[in-house]
Write a protein that holds these residues in place. Structure first.
Motif, mmCIF file in Angstrom:
data_model
loop_
_atom_site.group_PDB
_atom_site.id
_atom_site.type_symbol
_atom_site.label_atom_id
_atom_site.label_comp_id
_atom_site.label_asym_id
_atom_site.label_seq_id
_atom_site.Cartn_x
_atom_site.Cartn_y
_atom_site.Cartn_z
ATOM 1 N N PHE A 92 0.835 -1.202 0.000
ATOM 2 C CA PHE A 92 0.000 0.000 0.000
ATOM 3 C C PHE A 92 0.872 1.255 0.000
ATOM 4 N N PRO A 93 0.291 2.398 -0.336
ATOM 5 C CA PRO A 93 1.041 3.652 -0.244
ATOM 6 C C PRO A 93 1.629 3.853 1.155
ATOM 7 N N GLU A 94 2.726 4.579 1.208
ATOM 8 C CA GLU A 94 3.427 4.802 2.475
ATOM 9 C C GLU A 94 2.501 5.403 3.531
ATOM 10 N N ALA A 95 1.605 6.293 3.114
ATOM 11 C CA ALA A 95 0.709 6.948 4.073
ATOM 12 C C ALA A 95 -0.153 5.934 4.818
ATOM 13 N N ALA A 96 -0.599 4.886 4.132
ATOM 14 C CA ALA A 96 -1.414 3.856 4.779
ATOM 15 C C ALA A 96 -0.597 3.068 5.788
ATOM 16 N N GLN A 97 0.631 2.716 5.405
ATOM 17 C CA GLN A 97 1.496 1.968 6.318
ATOM 18 C C GLN A 97 1.817 2.790 7.563
ATOM 19 N N THR A 98 2.083 4.068 7.361
ATOM 20 C CA THR A 98 2.369 4.964 8.484
ATOM 21 C C THR A 98 1.166 5.061 9.418
ATOM 22 N N GLU A 99 -0.012 5.154 8.821
ATOM 23 C CA GLU A 99 -1.241 5.292 9.609
ATOM 24 C C GLU A 99 -1.465 4.079 10.511
ATOM 25 N N VAL A 100 -1.136 2.900 10.011
ATOM 26 C CA VAL A 100 -1.353 1.673 10.774
ATOM 27 C C VAL A 100 -0.248 1.445 11.802
ATOM 28 N N TRP A 101 1.009 1.565 11.387
ATOM 29 C CA TRP A 101 2.115 1.098 12.225
ATOM 30 C C TRP A 101 2.833 2.172 13.033
ATOM 31 N N ASP A 102 2.715 3.430 12.666
ATOM 32 C CA ASP A 102 3.400 4.454 13.458
ATOM 33 C C ASP A 102 2.922 4.495 14.911
ATOM 34 N N PRO A 103 1.610 4.403 15.155
ATOM 35 C CA PRO A 103 1.164 4.396 16.555
ATOM 36 C C PRO A 103 1.640 3.161 17.313
ATOM 37 N N ASP A 104 1.712 2.003 16.623
ATOM 38 C CA ASP A 104 2.097 0.758 17.277
ATOM 39 C C ASP A 104 2.489 -0.257 16.198
ATOM 40 N N PRO A 105 3.778 -0.619 16.108
ATOM 41 C CA PRO A 105 4.202 -1.579 15.076
ATOM 42 C C PRO A 105 3.656 -2.987 15.285
ATOM 43 N N ASP A 106 3.021 -3.244 16.433
ATOM 44 C CA ASP A 106 2.397 -4.548 16.671
ATOM 45 C C ASP A 106 0.916 -4.562 16.316
ATOM 46 N N THR A 107 0.441 -3.506 15.683
ATOM 47 C CA THR A 107 -0.966 -3.451 15.275
ATOM 48 C C THR A 107 -1.283 -4.595 14.315
ATOM 49 N N LEU A 108 -2.401 -5.275 14.559
ATOM 50 C CA LEU A 108 -2.818 -6.397 13.721
ATOM 51 C C LEU A 108 -3.932 -5.967 12.769
ATOM 52 N N VAL A 109 -3.962 -6.640 11.609
ATOM 53 C CA VAL A 109 -4.938 -6.345 10.553
ATOM 54 C C VAL A 109 -5.602 -7.647 10.139
ATOM 55 N N SER A 110 -6.939 -7.670 10.131
ATOM 56 C CA SER A 110 -7.668 -8.847 9.646
ATOM 57 C C SER A 110 -8.091 -8.616 8.203
ATOM 58 N N SER A 111 -8.871 -9.546 7.647
ATOM 59 C CA SER A 111 -9.284 -9.384 6.249
ATOM 60 C C SER A 111 -10.583 -10.115 5.966
ATOM 61 N N ALA A 112 -11.192 -9.731 4.850
ATOM 62 C CA ALA A 112 -12.300 -10.452 4.230
ATOM 63 C C ALA A 112 -12.273 -10.003 2.774
ATOM 64 N N TYR A 113 -11.718 -10.830 1.904
ATOM 65 C CA TYR A 113 -11.383 -10.391 0.549
ATOM 66 C C TYR A 113 -12.504 -10.526 -0.474
ATOM 67 N N ALA A 114 -13.557 -11.232 -0.149
ATOM 68 C CA ALA A 114 -14.644 -11.369 -1.124
ATOM 69 C C ALA A 114 -15.128 -9.979 -1.541
ATOM 70 N N PRO A 115 -15.291 -9.721 -2.842
ATOM 71 C CA PRO A 115 -15.642 -8.376 -3.317
ATOM 72 C C PRO A 115 -17.126 -8.068 -3.139
ATOM 73 N N VAL A 116 -17.567 -8.106 -1.890
ATOM 74 C CA VAL A 116 -18.986 -7.885 -1.619
ATOM 75 C C VAL A 116 -19.270 -6.444 -1.209
#
Length: 388
Positions: A92-116
């Protein structure tokens, strides 16, 4: 240098194994276990170095997943799924990575990829609405990667995107009541008209072309690998791990088991049990060897700046789905030859059998469709699919 994360994880396996039955019955991996895995560095293995990650060899990541899954497949499943998302976020763009990990590099991300999901273009981004099922480990995550379609003026889909959404923009609805992988708490995610800025979006087409804006800050070979190879391998690894755990339990049990019918005798002397062990072990070993070989070859090509040909991408998917199929054949054989003891609810073999079969129905394990893609490629026909 060795797999240092695996060494740390091995110290956790006895406790994870002891909690396996509780995990299965409660429908959720204990917070204590997730915390231990975070501390061990498991979820940072595929995370970019600029954001506190290790950028580890993906083969080492799958090795860790298999080890955890052998002790408890539900724990291994959420480890694999939550652990592979930092790799995709690295595209993803750097801004998205910064938004997720700058506050806490242990932040977890889940998913649901079906295009619904439905994306409506607005100034500087999109409005997102939808309901997604099967978001494994979503309760431990503060962000979610969701599949969605951009809808044009005529009401028809014009693009397929993966969007990154913060926990504040969605709610989780309890909907997980299943036969296997019960502890993954793969519940539903609901979004209603959430704004998604453009830096939190990646096109699935670009991803399939091995491109992503995040490659500018994450130039390592790890982020030049196909999504279809990295993600689908993360789906098969827990299945193989669960079957390996079932195999180990079967061998241990068979050494001590005494037949109470058909003339008695020790099961260890039974040639049918011996053959079952040999067949199951061969299926497990063949799966691991083929899958690791393909991922290593891809990684070497990416490190050397060489193209990853379609032939290799198709072979990787072929061996990945066949790996799941082999693992299922192995646990079915062990389940059958273990006799009535395999029917006891909560026994390691019974749980491995349920969990492996549950993992096998994931879309990434659609054996016939994937083998047909390989056959098309081998015959010189065009293959168009986001999972290759």
């Amino acid at each position: 240098m060795g797999n240092t994360v695996l060494e740390r994880v091995r110290a956790l396996l006895p406790a994870i194994s002891e909690r396996a039955r509780t995990t299965d019955e409660s429908g959720r991996v204990p917070e204590e276990t997730v915390g231990e895995l975070i501390d061990a560095g498991v979820f940072r293995m595929l995370q970019p170095r600029p954001f506190g990650g290790q950028e580890a060899d993906p083969v080492e990541f799958y090795e860790v997943v298999r080890a955890i899954s052998a002790a408890c497949c539900s724990t291994g499943w959420i480890t694999s799924v939550l652990g592979v998302h930092p790799w995709q976020l690295g595209l993803f763009p750097e801004a998205a990575q910064t938004e997720v990990w700058d506050p806490d590099p242990d932040t977890l991300v889940s998913s649901a990829y079906a295009p619904v999901g439905r994306l409506t273009p607005v100034d500087d981004g999109y409005r997102l609405t939808g309901r997604w099922s099967f978001s494994s480990g979503c309760h431990y995550a503060r962000w979610a990667l969701l599949g969605a379609l951009v809808v044009g003026d005529q009401g028809r889909p014009v693009d397929f995107l993966t969007v990154l959404v913060p926990r504040s923009d969605y709610r989780i609805e309890e909907a997980w009541d299943v036969v296997g992988l019960r502890g993954t708490a793969s519940n539903d995610i609901l979004v209603d008209q959430a704004f998604v800025p453009r830096h939190r979006v990646i096109r699935n087409y670009d991803q399939a072309q091995l491109k992503g804006p995040g490659q500018r800050i994450n130039p390592g070979p790890l982020y030049r690998l196909p999504f279809a190879a990295v993600f689908t391998s993360a789906v098969t690894a827990p299945v193989v791990g669960a079957v390996t755990g079932g195999y180990d339990s079967y061998v241990s049990m068979t050494k001590e088991r005494v037949r109470l019918s058909l003339g008695g005798g020790r099961f260890a002397e039974d040639p049918y049990a011996q053959v079952a062990i040999a067949r199951a072990a061969c299926e497990i070993d063949a799966t691991i060897l083929q899958m690791d070989h393909n991922i290593r070859e891809m990684t070497v090509r990416a490190a050397e700046g060489r193209d990853i040909p379609m032939e290799l991408r198709l072979r990787t998917r072929r061996d990945q789905v066949r790996g799941t199929e082999r693992a299922i054949a192995a646990i079915d054989l062990l389940f059958k030859t273990a006799g009535g003891t395999s029917l006891r609810r909560g026994s390691p073999i019974e749980r491995a059998w349920r969990d492996a079969h549950a993992g096998s129905v994931h879309v990434a394990n659609d054996v016939e469709r994937t083998l047909a893609m390989y056959g098309r490629g081998a015959l010189g026909l065009t293959v168009e699919d986001n999972l290759v």
